[in-house]
Design an enzyme around this catalytic site. Structure first.
Site, PDB file in Angstrom:
ATOM      1  N   ASP A 183       0.883  -1.257   0.102  1.00  0.00           N
ATOM      2  CA  ASP A 183       0.023   0.136  -0.162  1.00  0.00           C
ATOM      3  C   ASP A 183       0.970   1.255   0.098  1.00  0.00           C
ATOM      4  O   ASP A 183       1.886   1.201   0.493  1.00  0.00           O
ATOM      5  CB  ASP A 183      -0.906   0.087   1.111  1.00  0.00           C
ATOM      6  CG  ASP A 183      -1.711   1.055   1.579  1.00  0.00           C
ATOM      7  OD1 ASP A 183      -2.270   1.662   0.502  1.00  0.00           O
ATOM      8  OD2 ASP A 183      -1.501   1.814   2.553  1.00  0.00           O
ATOM      9  N   ASP A 214       0.289   4.848   0.780  1.00  0.00           N
ATOM     10  CA  ASP A 214      -0.037   6.087   1.776  1.00  0.00           C
ATOM     11  C   ASP A 214      -0.137   5.590   3.344  1.00  0.00           C
ATOM     12  O   ASP A 214      -0.996   4.636   3.521  1.00  0.00           O
ATOM     13  CB  ASP A 214      -1.086   6.790   1.495  1.00  0.00           C
ATOM     14  CG  ASP A 214      -1.085   7.773   0.298  1.00  0.00           C
ATOM     15  OD1 ASP A 214       0.140   8.186  -0.151  1.00  0.00           O
ATOM     16  OD2 ASP A 214      -2.073   7.769  -0.586  1.00  0.00           O
ATOM     17  N   ASP A 221       1.450   9.421   5.153  1.00  0.00           N
ATOM     18  CA  ASP A 221       0.148   9.800   4.657  1.00  0.00           C
ATOM     19  C   ASP A 221      -0.421  11.235   4.771  1.00  0.00           C
ATOM     20  O   ASP A 221      -0.050  11.912   5.607  1.00  0.00           O
ATOM     21  CB  ASP A 221      -0.895   8.972   5.442  1.00  0.00           C
ATOM     22  CG  ASP A 221      -2.364   8.945   4.944  1.00  0.00           C
ATOM     23  OD1 ASP A 221      -2.525   9.468   3.674  1.00  0.00           O
ATOM     24  OD2 ASP A 221      -3.487   8.724   5.475  1.00  0.00           O
ATOM     25  N   SER A 234      -9.098   7.584  -4.068  1.00  0.00           N
ATOM     26  CA  SER A 234     -10.402   8.133  -4.160  1.00  0.00           C
ATOM     27  C   SER A 234     -10.444   9.704  -4.591  1.00  0.00           C
ATOM     28  O   SER A 234     -11.513  10.068  -4.863  1.00  0.00           O
ATOM     29  CB  SER A 234     -11.286   7.962  -3.135  1.00  0.00           C
ATOM     30  OG  SER A 234     -10.970   8.554  -1.827  1.00  0.00           O
ATOM     31  N   CYS A 271      -6.761   2.435  -7.929  1.00  0.00           N
ATOM     32  CA  CYS A 271      -8.010   2.641  -7.989  1.00  0.00           C
ATOM     33  C   CYS A 271      -8.660   4.126  -7.881  1.00  0.00           C
ATOM     34  O   CYS A 271      -8.134   4.698  -6.879  1.00  0.00           O
ATOM     35  CB  CYS A 271      -8.772   1.917  -6.795  1.00  0.00           C
ATOM     36  SG  CYS A 271     -10.719   2.252  -7.049  1.00  0.00           S
TER      37      CYS A 271
END
Length: 176
Positions: free
Chosen positions: A10, A12, A18, A55, A87
């Site tokens: 992954d 972040d 992050d 997102s 995504c």
């Protein structure tokens, strides 16, 4: 047990600090031990990949180009990853790629020519390990300050930091 073919990270909160909806490459900062962890995976001849929900694109907070510039900076900091799968959808889109759905993991494995069950996903939230499980891969949760206690309690495999997660794989003979 099978040999690990790929470690999918992954982005972040796992490999880099992050920064919510980050579109600025100058804000890319590796978390402690991340470079060493990625280097160890590569030194073992294991493919590396990045699977990341973004997102902010679907929400109109970022452009795909901004995310790509941040990803390019991550590649500059760590060296290029073998595969990137992102995504871009908002949570309400109901897509099959947004973690915890399996799409990102399945697609990364496909692009690497690996079976998902020979892949390990390392992430900082429950959605990361649920995506791994849904894809038939193995998940390791590396909690940070933003990870909820119930996520840690529900995780099958955890590590206190990213370097420890990779060391556990190495000490297991790079097999899952």
């Amino acid at each position: 047990m099978s040999a690990v073919a790929a470690v999918l990270f992954d982005r972040d909160g796992t490999l880099i600090e992050d920064v919510p909806y980050n579109g600025d490459p100058a804000l890319v900062r590796p978390v402690p031990g991340a470079r060493e962890a990625v280097d160890a995976v590569r030194a073992a001849g294991i493919a590396t990949g990045m699977v990341s929900n973004q997102s902010g694109i679907g929400r109109g907070l970022l452009t795909a180009d901004e995310v790509q510039r941040v990803n390019d900076r991550v590649d500059e900091v760590f060296g290029p990853f073998d595969v990137w799968v992102v995504c871009p959808h908002a949570p309400e889109a109901g897509c099959g790629c947004r973690k915890p759905e399996p799409g990102l993991v399945v697609e990364a494995a496909r692009r690497l020519g690996a079976d998902p069950d020979a892949c390990v996903v390392i992430g900082d939230i429950r959605a990361d390990v649920l995506a791994a499980k849904a894809a038939g891969a193995h998940g390791i949760l590396v909690p940070n300050a933003a990870t909820r206690k119930e996520e840690v309690d529900a995780a099958t495999h955890t590590a206190p930091d990213i370097l420890s997660a990779v060391r556990a794989l190495r000490s297991g003979g790079w097999s899952v």
